[in-house]
Write a protein that holds these residues in place. Sequence first.
Motif, mmCIF file in Angstrom:
data_model
loop_
_atom_site.group_PDB
_atom_site.id
_atom_site.type_symbol
_atom_site.label_atom_id
_atom_site.label_comp_id
_atom_site.label_asym_id
_atom_site.label_seq_id
_atom_site.Cartn_x
_atom_site.Cartn_y
_atom_site.Cartn_z
ATOM 1 N N ASN A 145 0.957 -1.072 -0.261
ATOM 2 C CA ASN A 145 0.310 -0.001 -0.056
ATOM 3 C C ASN A 145 1.018 1.251 -0.055
ATOM 4 N N GLN A 191 -6.182 2.249 3.685
ATOM 5 C CA GLN A 191 -6.256 1.846 2.321
ATOM 6 C C GLN A 191 -5.523 0.121 2.353
ATOM 7 N N GLU A 192 -5.019 -0.119 3.536
ATOM 8 C CA GLU A 192 -4.509 -1.450 3.077
ATOM 9 C C GLU A 192 -5.608 -2.676 2.547
ATOM 10 N N SER A 212 -5.431 -2.725 -1.438
ATOM 11 C CA SER A 212 -4.144 -3.170 -1.907
ATOM 12 C C SER A 212 -4.207 -4.764 -1.694
#
Length: 519
Positions: free
Chosen positions: A136, A143-144, A147
Amino acid sequence: MDRAKQLFSNMRGPVFGWIVTGIIIAATGFAPQEWAARMFRLFPALETEWLSGVDLRLALVALGTAIVVCSVMLQQRALRRLAPAGGGGAVTTTDKQSAALADGEAPVPVDRAAPGSEPPSLLRDNPSIAVLPFQNMSGDPEQEYFSDGITEDIITDLSKISGLFVIARNSTFVYKGKAFSVSNVCRELGVRFAVEGSVRKAGNRVRITAQLIDGTHGAHLWAERYDRDLTDIFEVQDEVTRRIVDALKVKLTPGEEAHLAETPTNSFEAHDLFIRGRELLRGTTRNRETFDRAVALLTRAIELDPNYAEPYAGLALAHNLDFQNHWTGAPDALDVGAHFATLAIEKGPSCPYSHFIAAVTATWTRNLDRAKQEAETALALSPNYAPAYGTRGLVELYSGNPLAGIPFIERAMRLDPAFTHQYIHFLGSAYLVAGKYEEAAASFRERIRLVPDTDLSRALLASTLGHLGDIDEAQRILSELKQVNPRYSFAEHLSRLPFSNPADADRIKDGLAKAGLPT
């Protein structure tokens, strides 16, 4: 590749010196007669008449070109002949097929028209690959999930290809956030190739980089960067998958071509909600709160796209977990899960995830015939689907055919070595029900070593020891069990295991009785 290296090694003498000399002379503009003089110093035996009329510059350039072409051809030939490296193995094997699996071979294509009741045999020439968690790069830990979702989607697509051997998501994600050598990872997972990448999401744009690496020597076989709108995310994932397939010279069947071309939803927002909910359901912290959040996300995804199959499967899984963990206390949790599993298949008949969840749901509702059918369908659609292999093995165990389930469980172990601890428990259960008590005891002891706080494996080990007549050891295991989980109830646990033949459950209870333990 080794043959190519040997060829280069044999050429390193006068031939390479000759080529380098020719390049230097050509670059400095020396006259043709001086080329001839240099040739005579290297090869004094040559006669001037033999060289008359020969354009030595052209000859040397042609020779160099030929060597380069030869090198490329040898590398391509070596790549086509690659086989998966050995690694990962089962605790025990039951026949030659299972022994081959433990040695790290890859599965042959599953017969999509008529999946058999036995695991397919093995091939040695399927390229083996692991997709490592994409980094990420967004600068936002929130936002992990995104990804991770892209990584899992690529694994899912590659797993549909029968000409590949693909390590499961569970096993590649143990490397998430850790420093590692790709060569070491490939060796530990028993594969030849690895995919690395990164994801940067900003606004409605996403940048994805991906590269395919040969773990044997770290060579990059392919690398690419994609800058796209978020709405193009499925196209990017499809392109990454196809570039990997092309680089490994894997031929797709017409059915695989069609499945890879399918788009699960036209709503990026619905997909984003689904992968958020999926991440919550498989997280290390699962409780009533995460259950409620996951259900809300998946329900919203369905509102955005009622024909999107995977959120229905996610809801089926959520209610299965509720049944297992008693989060809500709902008496109809399994029925609700079965309802959503049926909807998932209706919406996505070619979605392996839907059929897998349907198999899990049918197992716990004791509809083992349907569970077997759904697990086989999932494997026909995704020949590398480790959880589906594990479920297929459990169906045989609960159906009264425990030894028939062992090859499926061992295949799951090879595809998902990081989840070996769970599959070893399944193996022990199969051996116990089959009356193979020494093998069962060995499996349960290994499970306890890997998961020291397990309660059910200890209970089943105590039963096994009762059958073996080792009463003192059984008592010691029971004492450990009480320390691990003072409120553990074997009777409650056993009552939920969906054995179709009461005699199989009775065998477990009889072992406890022989050990003098309460049942």
